[in-house]
Scaffold this active site. Sequence first.
Site, PDB file in Angstrom:
ATOM      1  CG  ASP A  17      -2.185   0.962   1.153  1.00 53.18           C
ATOM      2  OD1 ASP A  17      -2.410   1.371   0.054  1.00 53.18           O
ATOM      3  OD2 ASP A  17      -2.669   0.896   1.976  1.00 53.18           O
ATOM      4  CG  HIS A  34       0.347   1.618  -9.404  1.00 49.39           C
ATOM      5  ND1 HIS A  34      -0.119   1.654  -8.055  1.00 49.39           N
ATOM      6  CD2 HIS A  34      -0.807   2.555  -9.977  1.00 49.39           C
ATOM      7  CE1 HIS A  34      -1.201   2.084  -7.821  1.00 49.39           C
ATOM      8  NE2 HIS A  34      -1.755   2.604  -8.808  1.00 49.39           N
ATOM      9  CG  LEU A 128       9.161 -17.517  -3.241  1.00 56.09           C
ATOM     10  CD1 LEU A 128       8.996 -17.483  -1.780  1.00 56.09           C
ATOM     11  CD2 LEU A 128       9.633 -16.066  -3.683  1.00 56.09           C
TER      12      LEU A 128
HETATM   13  C1  FPP Z   1      -1.686   0.096  -3.577  1.00 60.40           C
HETATM   14  O1  FPP Z   1      -1.228   1.541  -3.523  1.00 60.40           O
HETATM   15  C2  FPP Z   1      -1.072  -0.369  -4.505  1.00 60.40           C
HETATM   16  C3  FPP Z   1      -1.951  -1.121  -5.623  1.00 60.40           C
HETATM   17  C4  FPP Z   1      -3.278  -0.957  -5.690  1.00 60.40           C
HETATM   18  C5  FPP Z   1      -1.320  -1.785  -6.878  1.00 60.40           C
HETATM   19  C6  FPP Z   1      -0.062  -2.482  -6.629  1.00 60.40           C
HETATM   20  C7  FPP Z   1       0.750  -2.608  -7.710  1.00 60.40           C
HETATM   21  C8  FPP Z   1       2.198  -2.816  -7.676  1.00 60.40           C
HETATM   22  C9  FPP Z   1       2.910  -2.775  -6.540  1.00 60.40           C
HETATM   23  C10 FPP Z   1       2.849  -2.854  -9.040  1.00 60.40           C
HETATM   24  C11 FPP Z   1       2.607  -3.940  -9.768  1.00 60.40           C
HETATM   25  C12 FPP Z   1       2.767  -5.273  -8.937  1.00 60.40           C
HETATM   26  C13 FPP Z   1       3.310  -6.591  -9.761  1.00 60.40           C
HETATM   27  C14 FPP Z   1       2.925  -7.829  -8.894  1.00 60.40           C
HETATM   28  C15 FPP Z   1       3.685  -6.455 -10.925  1.00 60.40           C
HETATM   29  P1  FPP Z   1      -2.365   2.741  -3.491  1.00 60.40           P
HETATM   30  O2  FPP Z   1      -2.473   3.152  -5.040  1.00 60.40           O
HETATM   31  O3  FPP Z   1      -3.508   2.179  -2.844  1.00 60.40           O
HETATM   32  O4  FPP Z   1      -1.746   3.737  -2.791  1.00 60.40           O
HETATM   33  P2  FPP Z   1      -2.381   5.026  -1.995  1.00 60.40           P
HETATM   34  O5  FPP Z   1      -3.113   4.366  -0.751  1.00 60.40           O
HETATM   35  O6  FPP Z   1      -1.332   5.620  -1.428  1.00 60.40           O
HETATM   36  O7  FPP Z   1      -3.434   5.720  -2.859  1.00 60.40           O
END
Ligand code: FPP
Length: 237
Positions: A17, A34, A128
Amino acid sequence: MNFDPLNMPQHVAIIMDGNGRWAKQQGKLRIFGHQNGVKAVRSAVNFAAKHQIKVLTLYAFSSENWNRPEAEVSALMTLFMKALDSEVKKLHQNNICLKIIGDKSRFSESLQKRIEQSEQLTSQNTGLILNIAANYGGYWDIVNAAKQLATEVKQGILEIEQITPDRFQQALVTEDQPQVDLLIRTSGEQRISNFLLWQIAYAELFFSSVLWPDFNEEHFAEAIRAYQQRDRRFGGC
Ligand code: FPP
């Protein structure tokens, strides 16, 4: 890194997050967060593989994330595609078994095909297990398992009395993998957000204030140290 290599959690799950806030802090669009989150994914996978963690489950996209603006959803899908293309060979070389867990039916045909190929390629690997939770929700997982068992009862191949917690577990996406020992959430939020509800029954929870793109191996080690100091009683005394 100052932790006991003989007392590692078998299964670590992470709610990644804070990508959006990280990007905002730099005056950039959320997708920039992201993109940088992918680097942190790489470092978490390296850490888990290096320290003999058996299963690492990462929450990449929840069932609720479809409610985000269309541009962000589509950018995330492109990012998954690219990450699959660029990372799968490396995962395979490192003996990592990749599983995408979640309701894949809502993804585009091409993404579904790439997922299937990637899972197929790495399916015999013995290192893993890397679960990427995509279009995943804990309610969905449990309801899906219940439907499977109900179907088997209806077909006469399963008796109601045979439905035990162990049998139910086999119908979840994590099947015979060990239950989660340690659940980490980054960015200071302290909630579960419909992640692995069944599998975290006895997990130790660790909340880190670090935003996901900044989460590195030292932060992971800190979570392991905290885990190793916990007194796990599983309901006993
Ligand atoms: C949460 O941060 C993150 C996500 C909803 C997406 C996670 C994706 C990645 C880490 C990249 C790709 C992953 C892989 C496995 C290739 P948020 O957008 O909710 O952040 P915020 O709470 O600060 O708005």
